[in-house]
Scaffold this motif. Structure first.
Motif, PDB file in Angstrom:
ATOM      1  N   SER A 148      -1.106  -9.134  -4.189  1.00 24.45           N
ATOM      2  CA  SER A 148      -1.704 -10.130  -5.319  1.00 24.45           C
ATOM      3  C   SER A 148      -2.989 -10.888  -4.614  1.00 24.45           C
ATOM      4  O   SER A 148      -3.985 -10.929  -5.438  1.00 24.45           O
ATOM      5  CB  SER A 148      -0.685 -11.040  -5.714  1.00 24.45           C
ATOM      6  OG  SER A 148      -0.275 -11.974  -4.704  1.00 24.45           O
ATOM      7  N   GLY A 149      -3.237 -11.140  -3.526  1.00 25.45           N
ATOM      8  CA  GLY A 149      -4.252 -11.680  -2.947  1.00 25.45           C
ATOM      9  C   GLY A 149      -5.411 -10.695  -3.055  1.00 25.45           C
ATOM     10  O   GLY A 149      -6.560 -11.140  -3.325  1.00 25.45           O
ATOM     11  N   GLU A 156      -8.679  -6.718 -11.303  1.00 26.11           N
ATOM     12  CA  GLU A 156      -7.364  -5.555 -11.354  1.00 26.11           C
ATOM     13  C   GLU A 156      -7.940  -4.308 -11.736  1.00 26.11           C
ATOM     14  O   GLU A 156      -7.606  -3.423 -11.402  1.00 26.11           O
ATOM     15  CB  GLU A 156      -6.787  -6.146 -12.780  1.00 26.11           C
ATOM     16  CG  GLU A 156      -5.817  -7.303 -12.170  1.00 26.11           C
ATOM     17  CD  GLU A 156      -5.079  -7.635 -13.497  1.00 26.11           C
ATOM     18  OE1 GLU A 156      -4.779  -6.885 -14.452  1.00 26.11           O
ATOM     19  OE2 GLU A 156      -4.571  -8.982 -13.434  1.00 26.11           O
ATOM     20  N   ASN A 157      -9.419  -4.130 -11.987  1.00 21.37           N
ATOM     21  CA  ASN A 157     -10.016  -2.976 -12.385  1.00 21.37           C
ATOM     22  C   ASN A 157     -10.984  -2.495 -11.261  1.00 21.37           C
ATOM     23  O   ASN A 157     -12.212  -2.622 -11.446  1.00 21.37           O
ATOM     24  CB  ASN A 157     -10.607  -2.971 -13.671  1.00 21.37           C
ATOM     25  CG  ASN A 157      -9.784  -3.290 -15.006  1.00 21.37           C
ATOM     26  OD1 ASN A 157      -8.716  -2.758 -14.984  1.00 21.37           O
ATOM     27  ND2 ASN A 157     -10.272  -4.044 -15.846  1.00 21.37           N
ATOM     28  N   TYR A 167      -3.832  -2.204   5.558  1.00 24.63           N
ATOM     29  CA  TYR A 167      -2.784  -2.802   5.649  1.00 24.63           C
ATOM     30  C   TYR A 167      -1.999  -2.519   3.944  1.00 24.63           C
ATOM     31  O   TYR A 167      -2.915  -2.294   2.934  1.00 24.63           O
ATOM     32  CB  TYR A 167      -3.245  -4.305   5.560  1.00 24.63           C
ATOM     33  CG  TYR A 167      -2.086  -5.353   5.223  1.00 24.63           C
ATOM     34  CD1 TYR A 167      -1.040  -5.341   6.076  1.00 24.63           C
ATOM     35  CD2 TYR A 167      -2.471  -6.270   4.379  1.00 24.63           C
ATOM     36  CE1 TYR A 167      -0.195  -6.230   5.840  1.00 24.63           C
ATOM     37  CE2 TYR A 167      -1.336  -7.283   3.991  1.00 24.63           C
ATOM     38  CZ  TYR A 167      -0.177  -7.324   4.754  1.00 24.63           C
ATOM     39  OH  TYR A 167       0.885  -8.114   4.735  1.00 24.63           O
ATOM     40  N   SER A 168      -0.897  -2.633   3.737  1.00 24.30           N
ATOM     41  CA  SER A 168      -0.077  -2.162   2.790  1.00 24.30           C
ATOM     42  C   SER A 168      -0.348  -3.184   1.499  1.00 24.30           C
ATOM     43  O   SER A 168      -0.391  -2.490   0.350  1.00 24.30           O
ATOM     44  CB  SER A 168       1.257  -2.405   2.804  1.00 24.30           C
ATOM     45  OG  SER A 168       1.630  -3.622   3.000  1.00 24.30           O
ATOM     46  N   ALA A 169      -1.212  -4.226   1.740  1.00 19.08           N
ATOM     47  CA  ALA A 169      -1.519  -4.971   0.623  1.00 19.08           C
ATOM     48  C   ALA A 169      -2.566  -4.111  -0.425  1.00 19.08           C
ATOM     49  O   ALA A 169      -2.856  -4.608  -1.661  1.00 19.08           O
ATOM     50  CB  ALA A 169      -2.104  -6.291   0.879  1.00 19.08           C
ATOM     51  N   TYR A 170      -3.157  -3.148   0.253  1.00 18.88           N
ATOM     52  CA  TYR A 170      -4.373  -2.445  -0.353  1.00 18.88           C
ATOM     53  C   TYR A 170      -3.693  -1.083  -1.026  1.00 18.88           C
ATOM     54  O   TYR A 170      -4.345  -0.249  -1.599  1.00 18.88           O
ATOM     55  CB  TYR A 170      -5.371  -2.054   0.493  1.00 18.88           C
ATOM     56  CG  TYR A 170      -6.001  -3.216   1.133  1.00 18.88           C
ATOM     57  CD1 TYR A 170      -6.953  -4.094   0.460  1.00 18.88           C
ATOM     58  CD2 TYR A 170      -5.813  -3.493   2.361  1.00 18.88           C
ATOM     59  CE1 TYR A 170      -7.389  -5.332   1.017  1.00 18.88           C
ATOM     60  CE2 TYR A 170      -6.429  -4.629   3.151  1.00 18.88           C
ATOM     61  CZ  TYR A 170      -7.024  -5.698   2.351  1.00 18.88           C
ATOM     62  OH  TYR A 170      -7.524  -6.753   2.865  1.00 18.88           O
ATOM     63  N   ASN A 171      -2.602  -0.892  -0.904  1.00 21.78           N
ATOM     64  CA  ASN A 171      -1.731   0.255  -1.426  1.00 21.78           C
ATOM     65  C   ASN A 171      -1.876   0.482  -2.880  1.00 21.78           C
ATOM     66  O   ASN A 171      -1.805   1.710  -3.439  1.00 21.78           O
ATOM     67  CB  ASN A 171      -0.241   0.399  -1.081  1.00 21.78           C
ATOM     68  CG  ASN A 171      -0.298   0.748   0.454  1.00 21.78           C
ATOM     69  OD1 ASN A 171      -1.066   1.106   1.202  1.00 21.78           O
ATOM     70  ND2 ASN A 171       1.004   0.541   0.996  1.00 21.78           N
TER      71      ASN A 171
END
Length: 179
Positions: A148-149, A156-157, A167-171
């Motif tokens: 979400s960060g 979102e687009n 890092y998994s936040a970018y998956n």
């Protein structure tokens, strides 16, 4: 031979007083009051006081009480403790549009790099995120290190290619768009 000594000048606050007069018509007695000058600053403190307040708190993390002491001791300017957050809010409002523009610019770039690191807000653990492009870097502090960060910062687009540490936040970003 030369001997140079550096010294700071004594800082004396500049106080500008604005006045507007009210006069009564000699014929009908109606009172007429002048308008305030259009370029008169709102509030009791000028742009440099506001900027210094934002800089001391935002860059150096100086407490509001310490800022009051610094203004009085160094700058010989009396400022109430309650005025500090008011000045910080004015700085935040003044910076909102440029920060939003920088964020929008970064989101539209075809190449950007991102990273995040731990950041402490007093006793709370937060995360400092950065999105770097050739023209601008945008920093944001979030309570999360999760996806979400990244989405908040990138939008979102997502468009373009992202350089990151995987890092998994970018998956949530298509792997073909990640370096």
């Amino acid at each position: 031979q030369r001997h140079q000594v550096s010294e700071l000048p004594r800082i004396v606050p500049e106080i500008v007083e604005y006045q507007r007069h009210t006069v009564a018509c000699l014929v009908c007695g109606t009172e007429n009051q002048a308008e305030w000058p259009v370029d008169m600053p709102r509030g009791s403190f000028g742009e440099r006081v506001q900027a210094l307040t934002g800089y001391l708190g935002g860059r150096f993390g100086i407490s509001q009480r310490d800022m009051v002491e610094m203004f009085e001791t160094v700058f010989h300017l009396e400022i109430g403790l309650g005025s500090i957050p008011a000045q910080e809010e004015r700085v935040s409002q003044a910076l909102k549009q440029p920060v939003d523009s920088a964020l929008e610019y970064a989101r539209q770039q075809t190449a950007k790099n991102m990273d995040e690191t731990s950041w402490h807000e007093l006793t709370k653990l937060c995360w400092l995120w950065v999105c770097v492009t050739p023209g601008v870097s945008v920093f944001r502090i979030f309570k999360t290190r999760g996806a979400s960060g990244a989405q908040e910062l990138l939008g979102e687009n997502f468009v373009g290619i992202l350089g990151s540490d995987r890092y998994s936040a970018y998956n949530w970003i298509d792997p073909d768009k990640r370096q």
